[in-house]
Design a protein around this motif. Structure first.
Motif, mmCIF file in Angstrom:
data_model
loop_
_atom_site.group_PDB
_atom_site.id
_atom_site.type_symbol
_atom_site.label_atom_id
_atom_site.label_comp_id
_atom_site.label_asym_id
_atom_site.label_seq_id
_atom_site.Cartn_x
_atom_site.Cartn_y
_atom_site.Cartn_z
ATOM 1 N N ASN A 134 0.871 -1.342 0.032
ATOM 2 C CA ASN A 134 -0.050 -0.033 0.086
ATOM 3 C C ASN A 134 0.938 1.302 0.190
ATOM 4 N N THR A 135 1.888 1.111 0.750
ATOM 5 C CA THR A 135 2.759 2.258 0.922
ATOM 6 C C THR A 135 3.606 2.665 -0.570
ATOM 7 N N ALA A 136 4.035 1.655 -1.026
ATOM 8 C CA ALA A 136 4.595 1.674 -2.491
ATOM 9 C C ALA A 136 3.657 2.084 -3.534
ATOM 10 N N LEU A 137 2.231 1.490 -3.576
ATOM 11 C CA LEU A 137 1.378 2.307 -4.315
ATOM 12 C C LEU A 137 1.089 3.708 -4.100
ATOM 13 N N ALA A 138 0.997 4.296 -2.868
ATOM 14 C CA ALA A 138 0.662 5.400 -2.433
ATOM 15 C C ALA A 138 1.757 6.503 -2.947
ATOM 16 N N LYS A 139 3.054 5.930 -2.938
ATOM 17 C CA LYS A 139 4.186 6.862 -3.079
ATOM 18 C C LYS A 139 4.198 6.993 -4.863
ATOM 19 N N ALA A 140 3.712 5.835 -5.449
ATOM 20 C CA ALA A 140 3.463 6.014 -6.948
ATOM 21 C C ALA A 140 2.201 6.736 -7.386
ATOM 22 N N ASN A 141 1.495 7.190 -6.595
ATOM 23 C CA ASN A 141 0.188 7.962 -6.961
ATOM 24 C C ASN A 141 -0.863 6.756 -7.759
ATOM 25 N N ILE A 142 -0.499 5.375 -7.339
ATOM 26 C CA ILE A 142 -1.460 4.311 -7.752
ATOM 27 C C ILE A 142 -2.757 4.226 -6.912
ATOM 28 N N ASN A 143 -4.086 4.287 -7.475
ATOM 29 C CA ASN A 143 -4.946 4.052 -6.695
ATOM 30 C C ASN A 143 -5.679 2.936 -7.070
ATOM 31 N N ASP A 144 -5.613 1.782 -6.837
ATOM 32 C CA ASP A 144 -6.435 0.460 -7.312
ATOM 33 C C ASP A 144 -7.246 0.016 -6.357
ATOM 34 N N PRO A 145 -8.458 0.143 -6.565
ATOM 35 C CA PRO A 145 -9.370 -0.460 -5.166
ATOM 36 C C PRO A 145 -9.328 -2.035 -5.238
ATOM 37 N N THR A 146 -9.004 -2.729 -6.250
ATOM 38 C CA THR A 146 -8.882 -3.981 -6.226
ATOM 39 C C THR A 146 -7.685 -4.386 -5.534
ATOM 40 N N ILE A 147 -6.774 -3.691 -5.598
ATOM 41 C CA ILE A 147 -5.641 -4.120 -4.837
ATOM 42 C C ILE A 147 -5.409 -3.679 -3.538
ATOM 43 N N THR A 148 -6.050 -2.620 -3.155
ATOM 44 C CA THR A 148 -6.223 -2.149 -1.748
ATOM 45 C C THR A 148 -7.438 -2.957 -0.941
ATOM 46 N N ALA A 149 -8.299 -3.713 -1.720
ATOM 47 C CA ALA A 149 -9.281 -4.732 -1.206
ATOM 48 C C ALA A 149 -8.252 -5.813 -0.864
ATOM 49 N N LEU A 150 -7.501 -6.365 -1.713
ATOM 50 C CA LEU A 150 -6.668 -7.460 -1.462
ATOM 51 C C LEU A 150 -5.768 -7.372 -0.272
ATOM 52 N N ASN A 151 -5.004 -6.223 -0.449
ATOM 53 C CA ASN A 151 -4.172 -6.113 0.806
ATOM 54 C C ASN A 151 -5.081 -6.130 1.971
ATOM 55 N N LYS A 152 -6.026 -5.114 2.189
ATOM 56 C CA LYS A 152 -6.981 -5.372 3.405
ATOM 57 C C LYS A 152 -7.243 -6.826 3.755
ATOM 58 N N GLU A 153 -7.607 -7.574 2.944
ATOM 59 C CA GLU A 153 -8.141 -8.835 3.124
ATOM 60 C C GLU A 153 -6.902 -9.814 3.857
ATOM 61 N N ILE A 154 -5.599 -9.722 3.035
ATOM 62 C CA ILE A 154 -4.592 -10.463 3.711
ATOM 63 C C ILE A 154 -3.883 -9.915 4.771
ATOM 64 N N SER A 155 -4.171 -8.437 5.121
ATOM 65 C CA SER A 155 -3.742 -7.919 6.304
ATOM 66 C C SER A 155 -4.713 -8.588 7.663
ATOM 67 N N LEU A 156 -6.037 -8.694 7.022
ATOM 68 C CA LEU A 156 -7.028 -9.113 8.244
ATOM 69 C C LEU A 156 -6.482 -10.604 8.550
ATOM 70 N N ILE A 157 -6.509 -11.329 7.543
ATOM 71 C CA ILE A 157 -6.060 -12.841 7.971
ATOM 72 C C ILE A 157 -4.747 -12.899 8.650
ATOM 73 N N SER A 158 -4.004 -12.269 8.211
ATOM 74 C CA SER A 158 -2.522 -12.221 8.926
ATOM 75 C C SER A 158 -2.994 -11.785 10.435
ATOM 76 N N THR A 159 -3.712 -10.750 10.942
ATOM 77 C CA THR A 159 -4.248 -10.537 12.252
ATOM 78 C C THR A 159 -4.863 -11.725 12.863
ATOM 79 N N ILE A 160 -5.845 -12.290 12.042
ATOM 80 C CA ILE A 160 -6.750 -13.450 12.563
ATOM 81 C C ILE A 160 -5.622 -14.463 12.834
ATOM 82 N N ALA A 161 -4.604 -14.952 11.866
ATOM 83 C CA ALA A 161 -3.653 -15.950 12.148
ATOM 84 C C ALA A 161 -3.011 -15.707 13.314
#
Length: 169
Positions: A134-161
């Motif tokens: 997410n940080t790399a995408l923000a620095k590059a001014n890339i706003n892709d809702p699909t990637i953001t959603a994927l990152n959010k889901e994987i981050s949540l699964i990490s927290t759950i695990a």
């Protein structure tokens, strides 16, 4: 006992019985995610095996396998996207960051039985990849809702695990 008290007593009894016998372990785990509990339930219900876990170790194993599967799918999506959009930030997410995510989930799964503390650490570290992506995408001014959603889901699964493996001795 009046009917309303009897009904309340009966309802509470059923709740306690269901908690003692067969209430899914993952529901209690999702409650620990507090503000993400509804999303947690939604994400984990995608894998019916998780709901059937009989003990904490089995639950951890299923969640880590699920995390590995989802991280691999996310990485494959990012690699395919990088073919049509070769932005360096997307390439970085697809390779460097998600290589780390997949590796962390694999390591957590591999260490689960022999070294639960290392498994717990690796489960937590798996969430670093989506955040740095997410940080790399923000620095590059890339706003892709699909990637953001994927990152959010994987981050949540990490927290759950992490929360799941934290319950192991």
């Amino acid at each position: 006992m009046n009917p309303s008290k009897l009904s309340l007593f009966f309802t509470l009894s059923l709740i306690f019985i269901s908690q003692a016998y067969g209430a899914s372990l993952f529901e209690g785990l999702c409650a620990a995610t507090v503000e993400d509990s509804a999303r947690c339930l939604q994400v984990l219900k995608a894998d019916p095996e998780i709901a059937s876990a009989k003990n904490d170790l089995q639950l951890c194993k299923l969640i880590l396998k699920f995390g590995l599967k989802k991280a691999t799918e996310a990485q494959n999506y990012l690699k395919d996207l990088a073919k049509t959009n070769p932005a360096p930030a997307i390439q970085e997410c697809a390779t460097i960051h998600y290589d780390g995510v997949v590796g962390s989930f694999k390591s957590a799964l591999g260490e689960l039985v022999d070294d639960s503390m290392t498994s717990n650490y690796d489960a937590k570290v798996a969430g670093d990849g989506p955040n740095t992506c997410n940080t790399a995408l923000a620095k590059a001014n890339i706003n892709d809702p699909t990637i953001t959603a994927l990152n959010k889901e994987i981050s949540l699964i990490s927290t759950i695990a992490f929360l799941a493996t934290n319950k192991l001795p």
